[in-house]
Design an enzyme around this catalytic site. Structure first.
Site, short mmCIF file in Angstrom:
data_model
loop_
_atom_site.label_atom_id
_atom_site.label_comp_id
_atom_site.label_asym_id
_atom_site.label_seq_id
_atom_site.Cartn_x
_atom_site.Cartn_y
_atom_site.Cartn_z
N LYS A 111 1.24 -0.99 -0.22
CA LYS A 111 0.24 0.14 -0.14
C LYS A 111 0.64 1.23 -0.40
CE LYS A 111 -4.22 -1.46 2.68
NZ LYS A 111 -4.93 -1.65 3.72
N ASP A 134 -10.03 3.08 2.84
CA ASP A 134 -10.09 1.75 4.33
C ASP A 134 -10.99 3.12 5.16
OD1 ASP A 134 -9.00 -0.19 3.45
OD2 ASP A 134 -6.76 0.38 3.55
N GLY A 155 -0.45 3.17 12.78
CA GLY A 155 0.38 2.75 11.78
C GLY A 155 -0.72 2.46 10.18
N ASN A 210 -0.90 5.12 20.80
CA ASN A 210 -0.15 4.43 20.70
C ASN A 210 0.72 4.02 21.56
OD1 ASN A 210 0.49 2.63 17.73
ND2 ASN A 210 2.28 4.56 17.78
P1 NDP Z 1 1.03 -1.07 11.29
O1 NDP Z 1 2.32 -2.45 10.78
O2 NDP Z 1 1.37 -0.06 10.23
O3 NDP Z 1 0.64 -1.09 11.98
C1 NDP Z 1 0.20 -1.70 13.49
C2 NDP Z 1 -0.04 -0.95 15.00
O4 NDP Z 1 -0.28 -1.39 15.56
C3 NDP Z 1 1.29 0.76 14.95
O5 NDP Z 1 0.10 0.78 15.78
C4 NDP Z 1 1.89 -0.61 16.78
O6 NDP Z 1 2.46 0.39 17.47
C5 NDP Z 1 0.49 -1.76 17.50
N1 NDP Z 1 0.45 -2.50 17.96
C6 NDP Z 1 2.05 -3.76 17.39
N2 NDP Z 1 2.24 -4.32 17.98
C7 NDP Z 1 1.68 -3.60 19.73
C8 NDP Z 1 1.93 -4.47 20.48
N3 NDP Z 1 2.11 -5.36 20.77
N4 NDP Z 1 1.57 -3.06 21.85
C9 NDP Z 1 0.50 -2.05 20.87
N5 NDP Z 1 0.42 -1.92 20.11
C10 NDP Z 1 1.24 -2.46 18.62
O7 NDP Z 1 -0.03 -2.11 10.29
P2 NDP Z 1 -1.96 -1.33 9.91
O8 NDP Z 1 -1.76 0.03 10.72
O9 NDP Z 1 -1.55 -1.77 8.36
O10 NDP Z 1 -2.74 -2.67 10.30
C11 NDP Z 1 -3.07 -2.77 11.93
C12 NDP Z 1 -3.95 -3.69 11.72
O11 NDP Z 1 -5.42 -3.30 10.45
C13 NDP Z 1 -3.60 -5.53 10.77
O12 NDP Z 1 -4.17 -6.37 11.11
C14 NDP Z 1 -4.35 -5.04 9.71
O13 NDP Z 1 -5.19 -6.86 9.33
C15 NDP Z 1 -6.00 -4.41 9.91
N6 NDP Z 1 -6.94 -4.40 9.01
C16 NDP Z 1 -7.81 -4.24 8.59
C17 NDP Z 1 -8.20 -3.85 7.41
C18 NDP Z 1 -10.18 -3.61 7.33
O14 NDP Z 1 -10.57 -3.92 6.16
N7 NDP Z 1 -10.16 -4.52 8.61
C19 NDP Z 1 -7.96 -2.86 6.44
C20 NDP Z 1 -6.51 -2.10 7.43
C21 NDP Z 1 -5.71 -2.99 8.20
P3 NDP Z 1 3.76 1.15 17.34
O15 NDP Z 1 3.65 2.33 15.81
O16 NDP Z 1 4.20 1.29 18.59
O17 NDP Z 1 4.84 0.35 16.74
#
Ligand code: NDP
Length: 275
Positions: free
Chosen positions: A66, A103, A130, A152
């Site tokens: 993306k 989205d 994210g 976050n």
């Molecule tokens: P990214 O990798 O860009 O971001 C991940 C996020 O999760 C960050 O904010 C990260 O925090 C946080 N995170 C990860 N591990 C932890 C933890 N242990 N504790 C707290 N926070 C944590 O992923 P995306 O934003 O692209 O996607 C996120 C989710 O959304 C995915 O699971 C995806 O499947 C879902 N999604 C669903 C869609 C739908 O249509 N239903 C569309 C798009 C996404 P940090 O910044 O600190 O690393």
């Protein structure tokens, strides 16, 4: 002649986009074919160019491309620019690649049509900063919510996202602020991927009230966030309705027709609707 569509990602076998768009085609009477393309890390831009050169009409983009294909577009919607990521591609009349990110508006559509939630004046907590959170933050604010709090793990990313929303009431929070809160929220959205790793978030009951709606972006599996919502008797839903919402908007971009809201599709999700 049927319109040729595709979704590109890696992995891609799991994608439900072909089934959704085939159904939209049936509902709108538009003939289409929709294929899954396994994106190659070295050549994904060339794969996209070849698809359109061979007559493709539109393409969806999923992980991990993306952000990368955002840079391949000549024209970008406001929402793609806000998210710095695209999930919907097409060519304009001059043959230039255009990108949108549906989205966030898909989530707003889902909250309204699938879950009956009007966002105006709501106090919203968005957990995560994210790609998914970046995609939904601006569309949520545009719905006239009263306030957006973005929490976050990496606090500076929440701060950076809030900075892009200076026209709206927005506040960045460290994750630790969720362990005890002086304010309650009407809607809590989990935009982290903690559901995939079964990692619980530090969520305290002081964040919610009896009518709070909990939305988990991960779909198709039980998650600690959904378990937390159930344990507190909240109305909740998983991300399948958002998947449908973003797909409806992609379809509308390609064909100029919004597929009708098909309520049966939403019932496949894990959800407990508000009364
Ligand atoms: P990214 O990798 O860009 O971001 C991940 C996020 O999760 C960050 O904010 C990260 O925090 C946080 N995170 C990860 N591990 C932890 C933890 N242990 N504790 C707290 N926070 C944590 O992923 P995306 O934003 O692209 O996607 C996120 C989710 O959304 C995915 O699971 C995806 O499947 C879902 N999604 C669903 C869609 C739908 O249509 N239903 C569309 C798009 C996404 P940090 O910044 O600190 O690393």
């Amino acid at each position: 002649m049927s319109a040729r569509l595709a979704v590109i990602g890696n992995p891609i076998a799991h994608s439900r986009s072909p089934a959704l768009h085939q159904r939209f085609g049936e509902l709108t009477g538009i003939a289409l074919s929709y294929e899954k393309l396994l994106g190659e890390m070295e050549t994904v831009e060339a794969q996209v160019a070849a698809f359109f050169a061979q007559g493709g009409l539109g393409m969806n983009v999923t992980l991990p491309f993306k952000e990368r294909l955002y840079h391949a577009c000549t024209h970008l919607s406001t929402y793609a620019q806000a998210a710095k990521a695209v999930n919907t591609l097409w060519l304009d009349d001059a043959g230039q690649l255009c990108g949108d990110n549906t989205d966030g508006r898909g989530l707003c559509e889902a909250l309204l049509h699938a879950h009956g939630l009007h966002l105006k004046d709501k106090r919203v907590l968005l957990i995560g900063a994210g790609g998914a959170a970046k995609g939904v933050a601006l569309p949520l604010c545009e719905q006239g919510i009263a306030h957006l709090s973005i929490a976050n793990r990496s606090f500076e990313k929440a701060q950076a996202l809030c900075t892009t929303l200076s026209a709206y009431a927005c506040q960045a929070l460290p994750l630790s602020a969720l362990s005890s809160s002086e304010q309650t929220f009407d809607i809590v959205i989990n935009a982290t991927d903690t559901g995939l790793s079964n990692t619980p978030l530090p969520l305290d009951a002081s964040l919610i009230h009896a009518q709070t709606f909990a939305y988990e972006m991960v779909y198709g599996k039980p998650t600690p966030f959904l378990e937390w919502a159930k344990a507190h008797q909240l109305a909740y839903a998983d991300g399948y309705s958002m998947l449908i919402g973003q797909a409806r908007l992609s379809f509308a971009q390609w064909f100029g027709v919004m597929p009708p809201v098909e309520h049966t599709a939403f019932t496949l999700t894990d959800s407990n609707q508000p009364e």
